[in-house]
Design an enzyme around this catalytic site. Structure first.
Site, PDB file in Angstrom:
ATOM      1  N   TYR A  47       0.867  -1.198   0.000  1.00 36.44           N
ATOM      2  CA  TYR A  47       0.000   0.000   0.000  1.00 36.44           C
ATOM      3  C   TYR A  47       0.895   1.237   0.000  1.00 36.44           C
ATOM      4  CZ  TYR A  47      -4.178   2.594   1.732  1.00 36.44           C
ATOM      5  OH  TYR A  47      -5.255   3.422   1.894  1.00 36.44           O
ATOM      6  N   TYR A 201     -10.074  -6.055   7.652  1.00 34.96           N
ATOM      7  CA  TYR A 201      -8.878  -5.419   8.209  1.00 34.96           C
ATOM      8  C   TYR A 201      -9.210  -4.273   9.157  1.00 34.96           C
ATOM      9  CZ  TYR A 201      -4.425  -3.015   8.451  1.00 34.96           C
ATOM     10  OH  TYR A 201      -3.278  -2.425   8.922  1.00 34.96           O
ATOM     11  N   HIS A 202     -10.101  -3.402   8.709  1.00 35.72           N
ATOM     12  CA  HIS A 202     -10.358  -2.183   9.486  1.00 35.72           C
ATOM     13  C   HIS A 202     -11.107  -2.487  10.783  1.00 35.72           C
ATOM     14  CE1 HIS A 202     -10.139  -1.533   5.149  1.00 35.72           C
ATOM     15  NE2 HIS A 202      -9.295  -0.583   5.482  1.00 35.72           N
ATOM     16  N   LYS A 557     -12.181  15.376  17.283  1.00 32.06           N
ATOM     17  CA  LYS A 557     -11.520  14.935  16.050  1.00 32.06           C
ATOM     18  C   LYS A 557     -11.608  16.099  15.062  1.00 32.06           C
ATOM     19  CE  LYS A 557     -10.144  11.511  14.869  1.00 32.06           C
ATOM     20  NZ  LYS A 557      -8.787  10.908  14.996  1.00 32.06           N
ATOM     21  N   ASP A 561      -9.776  13.357   9.389  1.00 36.29           N
ATOM     22  CA  ASP A 561      -9.272  12.097   9.958  1.00 36.29           C
ATOM     23  C   ASP A 561     -10.397  11.305  10.632  1.00 36.29           C
ATOM     24  OD1 ASP A 561      -7.880  10.151  11.344  1.00 36.29           O
ATOM     25  OD2 ASP A 561      -7.080  11.534  12.847  1.00 36.29           O
ATOM     26  N   HIS A 563     -10.043   8.148  12.003  1.00 36.14           N
ATOM     27  CA  HIS A 563      -9.601   7.094  12.931  1.00 36.14           C
ATOM     28  C   HIS A 563     -10.043   7.433  14.341  1.00 36.14           C
ATOM     29  CE1 HIS A 563      -7.214   4.596  10.309  1.00 36.14           C
ATOM     30  NE2 HIS A 563      -6.732   5.678   9.742  1.00 36.14           N
TER      31      HIS A 563
HETATM   32  C1  SCA Z   1      -3.102 -17.248  -8.775  1.00 38.48           C
HETATM   33  N1  SCA Z   1      -3.707 -17.707  -9.877  1.00 38.48           N
HETATM   34  C2  SCA Z   1      -3.585 -19.019  -9.893  1.00 38.48           C
HETATM   35  C3  SCA Z   1      -2.845 -19.378  -8.747  1.00 38.48           C
HETATM   36  N2  SCA Z   1      -2.556 -18.247  -8.081  1.00 38.48           N
HETATM   37  N3  SCA Z   1      -4.023 -19.937 -10.741  1.00 38.48           N
HETATM   38  C4  SCA Z   1      -3.745 -21.226 -10.485  1.00 38.48           C
HETATM   39  N4  SCA Z   1      -3.027 -21.625  -9.404  1.00 38.48           N
HETATM   40  C5  SCA Z   1      -2.569 -20.746  -8.525  1.00 38.48           C
HETATM   41  N5  SCA Z   1      -1.875 -21.154  -7.487  1.00 38.48           N
HETATM   42  C6  SCA Z   1      -4.374 -16.881 -10.894  1.00 38.48           C
HETATM   43  C7  SCA Z   1      -5.614 -16.202 -10.327  1.00 38.48           C
HETATM   44  O1  SCA Z   1      -6.763 -17.007 -10.475  1.00 38.48           O
HETATM   45  C8  SCA Z   1      -5.683 -14.940 -11.145  1.00 38.48           C
HETATM   46  O2  SCA Z   1      -6.288 -15.156 -12.379  1.00 38.48           O
HETATM   47  C9  SCA Z   1      -4.233 -14.614 -11.383  1.00 38.48           C
HETATM   48  O3  SCA Z   1      -3.510 -15.825 -11.250  1.00 38.48           O
HETATM   49  C10 SCA Z   1      -3.690 -13.565 -10.399  1.00 38.48           C
HETATM   50  O4  SCA Z   1      -3.703 -14.092  -9.086  1.00 38.48           O
HETATM   51  P1  SCA Z   1      -4.618 -13.600  -7.905  1.00 38.48           P
HETATM   52  O5  SCA Z   1      -4.591 -14.650  -6.885  1.00 38.48           O
HETATM   53  O6  SCA Z   1      -5.947 -13.143  -8.361  1.00 38.48           O
HETATM   54  O7  SCA Z   1      -3.735 -12.377  -7.359  1.00 38.48           O
HETATM   55  P2  SCA Z   1      -3.930 -10.825  -7.527  1.00 38.48           P
HETATM   56  O8  SCA Z   1      -4.089 -10.435  -8.941  1.00 38.48           O
HETATM   57  O9  SCA Z   1      -2.821 -10.225  -6.781  1.00 38.48           O
HETATM   58  O10 SCA Z   1      -5.307 -10.544  -6.783  1.00 38.48           O
HETATM   59  C11 SCA Z   1      -5.432 -10.776  -5.416  1.00 38.48           C
HETATM   60  C12 SCA Z   1      -6.812 -10.396  -4.945  1.00 38.48           C
HETATM   61  C13 SCA Z   1      -7.104  -8.928  -5.342  1.00 38.48           C
HETATM   62  C14 SCA Z   1      -7.853 -11.281  -5.625  1.00 38.48           C
HETATM   63  C15 SCA Z   1      -6.909 -10.591  -3.452  1.00 38.48           C
HETATM   64  O11 SCA Z   1      -8.421  -8.533  -5.020  1.00 38.48           O
HETATM   65  C16 SCA Z   1      -6.135  -7.971  -4.732  1.00 38.48           C
HETATM   66  O12 SCA Z   1      -5.053  -7.765  -5.251  1.00 38.48           O
HETATM   67  N6  SCA Z   1      -6.459  -7.311  -3.627  1.00 38.48           N
HETATM   68  C17 SCA Z   1      -5.632  -6.324  -3.033  1.00 38.48           C
HETATM   69  C18 SCA Z   1      -6.392  -5.407  -2.165  1.00 38.48           C
HETATM   70  C19 SCA Z   1      -5.508  -4.369  -1.535  1.00 38.48           C
HETATM   71  O13 SCA Z   1      -4.345  -4.216  -1.862  1.00 38.48           O
HETATM   72  N7  SCA Z   1      -6.021  -3.589  -0.603  1.00 38.48           N
HETATM   73  C20 SCA Z   1      -5.288  -2.612   0.125  1.00 38.48           C
HETATM   74  C21 SCA Z   1      -6.106  -2.168   1.210  1.00 38.48           C
HETATM   75  P3  SCA Z   1      -7.777 -14.686 -12.670  1.00 38.48           P
HETATM   76  O14 SCA Z   1      -7.834 -13.246 -12.282  1.00 38.48           O
HETATM   77  O15 SCA Z   1      -7.962 -14.918 -14.102  1.00 38.48           O
HETATM   78  O16 SCA Z   1      -8.658 -15.518 -11.778  1.00 38.48           O
HETATM   79  S1  SCA Z   1      -5.226  -1.082   2.249  1.00 38.48           S
HETATM   80  C22 SCA Z   1      -6.378  -0.579   3.385  1.00 38.48           C
HETATM   81  O17 SCA Z   1      -7.556  -0.539   3.159  1.00 38.48           O
HETATM   82  C23 SCA Z   1      -5.892  -0.286   4.768  1.00 38.48           C
HETATM   83  C24 SCA Z   1      -5.491   1.064   4.956  1.00 38.48           C
HETATM   84  C25 SCA Z   1      -6.546   2.119   5.043  1.00 38.48           C
HETATM   85  O18 SCA Z   1      -6.407   3.044   4.270  1.00 38.48           O
HETATM   86  O19 SCA Z   1      -7.432   2.066   5.914  1.00 38.48           O
HETATM   87  N1  5AD Z   2       1.406   4.407   2.659  1.00 42.14           N
HETATM   88  C1  5AD Z   2       1.759   3.237   3.238  1.00 42.14           C
HETATM   89  N2  5AD Z   2       1.063   2.634   4.205  1.00 42.14           N
HETATM   90  C2  5AD Z   2      -0.040   3.239   4.630  1.00 42.14           C
HETATM   91  N3  5AD Z   2      -0.940   2.897   5.563  1.00 42.14           N
HETATM   92  C3  5AD Z   2      -1.884   3.842   5.599  1.00 42.14           C
HETATM   93  N4  5AD Z   2      -1.614   4.808   4.714  1.00 42.14           N
HETATM   94  C4  5AD Z   2      -0.480   4.456   4.084  1.00 42.14           C
HETATM   95  C5  5AD Z   2       0.290   5.038   3.056  1.00 42.14           C
HETATM   96  N5  5AD Z   2      -0.067   6.181   2.488  1.00 42.14           N
HETATM   97  C6  5AD Z   2      -0.921   1.654   6.288  1.00 42.14           C
HETATM   98  C7  5AD Z   2      -0.589   1.741   7.713  1.00 42.14           C
HETATM   99  C8  5AD Z   2      -1.902   1.754   8.420  1.00 42.14           C
HETATM  100  C9  5AD Z   2      -2.706   0.868   7.543  1.00 42.14           C
HETATM  101  C10 5AD Z   2      -4.158   1.147   7.652  1.00 42.14           C
HETATM  102  O1  5AD Z   2      -2.233   1.101   6.226  1.00 42.14           O
HETATM  103  O2  5AD Z   2       0.053   0.550   8.006  1.00 42.14           O
HETATM  104  O3  5AD Z   2      -1.894   1.210   9.693  1.00 42.14           O
END
Ligand code: SCA
Ligand code: 5AD
Length: 677
Positions: A47, A201-202, A557, A561, A563
């Protein structure tokens, strides 16, 4: 925590239904794919986002060059809440916790030189999901990438925003319609894009233990399935693009069990609703190590915590992973700390052999038994939620918030009384720790640039085309059958800004404002036998006698923000120690705080800020209040405040600063000392 026995044996798993299932087979408890990491390791997806599009673009390129395998965009709070960088409400928050994006031009700069047909991109966006998703699609289009080639994930999980993360714009009902519009549109137009990342997660960050985290995630997922299916969309057509996202904390065994149980329960749910294909039934997930578990004290210990959490995520069979940087509790990651965080995953993938075997814990008496217990506990929660009339009813009744906040209070009381050890915080505290350098962001400079860019955009675009597109978007918002993403894409393509799109929608859907709550009685109850706590309470009582009434605190707050775990904990602790406590709503302005202060005889003002915007926001507030109020009140700041900013806050009139990890007694004692002075 799930109940543990001192040891487990074959008797514990003999009755388990799924013990003979295999990875890649329904119910997928043992993993979504047969070969798992042997075929393809999880995606290293960190991230990232800060300052402007150019700075974040450089960080993306660096991450890809140094072993990162996918991208994940962190947007700033102004973007999350649908404000352009020149909006008065957003000034202090632009560029701080993520990248500032105002238009498709910024989005194009964000991905300049990155091939979007090859690199998958996750975007953590919920409130302003329409303009951000639209800008991504138009940016792809204008750089020559066909929609079918775009790969990635949009978080698009608004329900948890009302429960914990607080970056909502509209009320729950219209927000749910927007979520469903996005899923519907993407399922047809961007077949390789995951249209939701349904997040636990959150919840964990806000205080939920693993079972509650999973239950709330699945309860929200059910509400989304209801909303999307109500449009007549076939599960086998869209379900494989609903992805999940979990936190992984320090409770090692439970976390692995949680991820295994999650796949089982999701498969059951989707099967029960009539899905036929394995693609629809297998849960895919992203995991992130826990930010809350990391400490400001002795930050290098966080490298160790993150490694352990990352291992739990991988043993649980995650598809994608973010490992937090060790300086998490101090500021955003530096280049160096980001590199170490990424290397943690590279080492796990390439040096340990962990990728050789799918579901290595499969068959463990303990792990299989724990997985079953976790699933049962989650089913129990889901039954309770059903009995309340579903997750929206549970949210409105306050139950969700009470559960999460109650667990957060319990965790805090166990840390404060020493039952839950945190090395360097309540055990083996070091007094000569070195503070690492932290990342500083020149937010004023970014603000200035973004304003200039907005001005230039507005001078060069076809105004009548923009106005027509925005008017169409407003009309579409009034028509339940129109797809809002389709209309937003037209507006964004015409160079409408993110803020303008939001405004066009706000003509039909008002901005949502939630009340703030905290729980009284719970923290004190946990600590009632504890001599430390009793002695703090006596100090508050003595001060009460002196004043002739209970001391009174207002906790606020400021800015954008959302949180609120910390502020709610401190409110509960102060209340149970004998203070009268009020907390402001989120996003309060200095004028609102002034009105609250004028309404009752407050002794202390506490300001909670985790967004990095503490210097401008505290200054604005204290200027608005004026020197007389400040002298009369004890003024305290808590949150993520780097050491080097403390002198500036003190010079503004702040009496004490409480970093993450401050114990309740330390906070209360300091308050009493300052107030009695
Ligand atoms: C993978 N593939 C396989 C395989 N592994 N096929 C056969 N055998 C295996 N072992 C295939 C999959 O089916 C897919 O194809 C392709 O390869 C890519 O793999 P994947 O597993 O889908 O991986 P990816 O592309 O990385 O996707 C992962 C996922 C996706 C599905 C979980 O949604 C993702 O990347 N999510 C990330 C979310 C994220 O980063 N969130 C940050 C939140 P197909 O696609 O054709 O099926 S940060 C936050 O919210 C916190 C901070 C805040 O701000 O509060
Ligand atoms: N870059 C990297 N990590 C971040 N986080 C939040 N904002 C950022 C950013 N801009 C991470 C921290 C936080 C979680 C929710 O996501 O780890 O705890």
């Amino acid at each position: 925590m799930v109940e543990r026995k001192p040891f487990y044996s074959a008797d514990d798993i003999r009755h388990l239904e799924y013990q003979h299932s295999r990875p890649g087979e329904a119910p997928f408890l043992r993993g979504p794919f047969t070969q798992m990491y042997r075929h393809k390791p999880w995606t290293i997806r960190q991230y990232t986002g800060f300052a402007n599009a150019e700075a974040s673009n450089a960080a993306f390129k660096q991450t890809l060059a140094e072993g990162g395998q996918g991208l994940s965009v962190a947007f700033d709070l102004a973007t999350h809440l649908g404000f352009d960088s020149d909006h008065p409400a957003a000034q202090a928050d632009v560029a701080r916790t993520g990248v500032a994006i105002d238009s498709v031009e910024d989005m194009k700069r964000l991905f300049a030189g990155i091939d979007l047909s090859r690199v998958s991109v996750s975007m953590t966006m919920n409130g302003a999901v329409l303009p951000i998703m639209a800008a991504f699609i138009v940016a792809g289009e204008e750089s020559g990438v066909a929609r079918e080639q775009l790969r990635g994930t949009i978080q698009n999980d608004i329900l948890k925003e009302f429960m914990v993360r607080n970056t909502y714009i509209f009320a729950p009902k219209p927000s749910l319609r927007i979520c469903a519009d996005v899923v519907d549109y993407l399922s047809h137009a961007l077949p390789n894009f995951n249209s939701m990342s349904i997040s636990g997660y959150h919840f964990q960050e806000a205080g939920a233990e693993p079972a509650l985290e999973l239950a709330l995630t699945l309860a929200n997922a059910r509400a989304y399935l209801d909303a999307i299916s109500a449009r007549g969309l076939d599960l086998d057509h869209f379900c494989h693009r609903l992805s999940f996202f979990f936190g992984v904390g320090m409770n090692f065994f439970d976390e692995i069990a949680k991820l295994r149980a999650a796949r089982l329960l999701w498969c059951e749910e989707v099967e029960h609703r009539g899905a036929r294909s394995d693609r629809a039934k297998r849960m895919k997930m992203h995991c992130q190590t826990s930010g809350w578990s990391l400490t400001a004290q002795e930050p290098h210990n966080n490298l160790i915590r993150t490694t352990i959490e990352a291992m739990a995520g991988v043993f649980g069979g995650t598809q994608s992973l973010h490992t937090n940087a060790y300086d998490e509790a101090l500021s955003l990651p530096t280049e160096h700390s980001a590199r170490l965080a990424r290397n943690t995953q590279l080492i796990l993938q390439q040096e340990t052999g962990i990728c050789d075997v799918a579901d290595p814990w499969g068959g463990s008496y303990m792990m299989e038994s724990l997985t079953q217990q976790m699933a049962d506990k989650v089913r129990d929660y889901l039954r309770q939620i059903d009995a309340m009339g579903g997750i929206l009813a549970a949210l409105e009744s306050g139950w969700v918030s009470e559960q999460i906040h109650g667990q957060a209070l319990r965790a805090q009381s166990r840390i404060d009384n020493g039952q839950r050890p945190i090395i360097g915080v309540n055990r083996f505290v070091s007094d000569d720790e070195a503070r690492p350098p932290v990342r500083a962001i020149d937010a004023d400079e970014v603000l200035h640039q973004q304003r200039q860019r907005l001005q230039r955009l507005k001078e060069t675009r076809d105004t009548s085309r923009v106005e027509a597109a925005l008017a169409d978007l407003t009309t579409a918002a009034a028509s339940p059958t129109a797809n809002l993403l389709a209309f937003t894409i037209e507006a964004i393509r015409a160079r409408a800004t993110l803020g303008e799109c939001t405004q066009a929608l706000l003509k039909q859907m008002r901005r949502h404002q939630a009340d703030a709550h905290y729980l009284a009685g719970r923290y004190g109850l946990e600590r009632r036998q504890d001599t430390q706590w009793r002695s703090v309470r006596r100090e508050v009582d003595a001060y009460h006698q002196l004043l002739g009434r209970a001391p009174r605190a207002l906790l606020v707050k400021l800015g954008l923000d959302g949180h609120d775990r910390g502020v709610r904990l401190v409110a509960s602790g102060l209340k149970d120690a004998g203070f009268d406590v009020d907390i402001s709503a989120l996003f309060s302005t200095p004028e609102q705080v002034q009105r609250m202060l004028d309404s009752a005889p407050y002794d202390a003002l506490g300001i909670s800020l985790l967004s990095g915007a503490h210097l401008p926001l505290v200054e604005q507030l204290l200027n608005t209040l004026g020197p007389q109020s400040c002298d009369r009140l004890g003024v305290f700041v808590g949150g993520i405040i780097p050491d080097q900013d403390i002198p500036a806050l003190t010079a503004m009139g702040v009496d004490a600063v409480f970093p993450p990890g401050s114990s309740m007694e330390a906070i209360i004692r300091k308050l009493i000392t300052v107030l009695a002075d």
